[in-house]
Motif scaffolding. Sequence first.
Motif, PDB file in Angstrom:
ATOM      1  N   GLU A 258      49.382  42.021  66.573  1.00 13.14           N
ATOM      2  CA  GLU A 258      48.029  42.522  66.785  1.00 13.14           C
ATOM      3  C   GLU A 258      47.577  43.387  65.609  1.00 13.14           C
ATOM      4  OE1 GLU A 258      45.452  45.153  70.056  1.00 13.14           O
ATOM      5  OE2 GLU A 258      47.638  44.997  70.220  1.00 13.14           O
ATOM      6  N   GLU A 259      48.442  44.275  65.145  1.00 11.13           N
ATOM      7  CA  GLU A 259      48.081  45.136  64.016  1.00 11.13           C
ATOM      8  C   GLU A 259      47.833  44.326  62.764  1.00 11.13           C
ATOM      9  OE1 GLU A 259      47.354  48.383  64.021  1.00 11.13           O
ATOM     10  OE2 GLU A 259      47.523  48.141  66.206  1.00 11.13           O
ATOM     11  N   ARG A 260      48.665  43.307  62.547  1.00 10.32           N
ATOM     12  CA  ARG A 260      48.487  42.460  61.350  1.00 10.32           C
ATOM     13  C   ARG A 260      47.129  41.762  61.395  1.00 10.32           C
ATOM     14  NH1 ARG A 260      48.680  37.386  59.703  1.00 10.32           N
ATOM     15  NH2 ARG A 260      49.036  36.574  61.805  1.00 10.32           N
ATOM     16  N   LEU A 261      46.771  41.239  62.564  1.00  9.31           N
ATOM     17  CA  LEU A 261      45.501  40.531  62.683  1.00  9.31           C
ATOM     18  C   LEU A 261      44.304  41.479  62.608  1.00  9.31           C
ATOM     19  CD1 LEU A 261      46.512  37.928  65.392  1.00  9.31           C
ATOM     20  CD2 LEU A 261      45.877  37.444  63.009  1.00  9.31           C
ATOM     21  N   LYS A 262      44.465  42.694  63.106  1.00  9.64           N
ATOM     22  CA  LYS A 262      43.386  43.681  62.968  1.00  9.64           C
ATOM     23  C   LYS A 262      43.081  43.937  61.493  1.00  9.64           C
ATOM     24  CE  LYS A 262      43.820  46.442  67.221  1.00  9.64           C
ATOM     25  NZ  LYS A 262      44.221  47.766  67.759  1.00  9.64           N
TER      26      LYS A 262
END
Length: 272
Positions: free
Chosen positions: A99-103
């Motif tokens: 999720e953090e990577r995609l954010k």
Amino acid sequence: MTGADGRGDRERSDDASESTAADAVDPGPAVADPAAVIGRVPTEAGLRRELAAAARTLGLSSSIEGRLIELRNRVAAIEVEPVDLDAARRRVADASGEEERLKERVAALRGGVQARREIEAETDEALDELQSAAAELSAAQSERIAAEQALRRARTRAADARDARERRLELRDRLRNRRRDARRELAREVYPSFRDALAAVPGVDVDDAGADPGAYDGPSLAASLAAVRIADLDGAVVLGAEALGWIAERGGSAPESVLDGPVVRPCGRPRL
């Protein structure tokens, strides 16, 4: 003679062997398989266990037999579900990381679209990429939420499993104690017959028997032989070299007459 011949050590070993068998489901009777206890000499068992086994072969049962079976069934009814908390934690960590990577990717793509608009450049391809990344982010957020929910459920199951294990251990402790009580009762019941049987065993003073199993102060092997003598076993008793030597060195009586039954010697050939 108790300390010298290991009788006391064997009694303590009986208790220890039960307390370390906490993961085994105990059978209902005080002695489930008498032949496994007194089917060979030396027995490596304590006197009360030997006498209880002999009592079982005579069809005797303790007054708490029903309670033993009830406790056994309660132990068997408790199933502890294995819970892999580590796997649940890894799932949350992986989902959060994705999720953090995609954010970060969505933020970068959004910035790229804004920059192209500022210079009035074509934005269709950049918007498509942003839309695709945003959809991936939404899916990643859903996965992270699901992973967190799964972890909460796993923690609840783990807590329930700990409670179940504690209940099962408590019941097993109670079952071991009640089985010990049952053996003591059975041993006391056949002790007069045991005292009489000692008279047929060479090398023992019947006075060493005392009034109850706890008072016995005679040789360990002699006690085992007397316990076997009063038992009603279906098959022959296996006598080790130590037991055969004991009988031979103390009068030379035939082992069959000492035990009042068939015997298998170390070589494996019975002599009836």
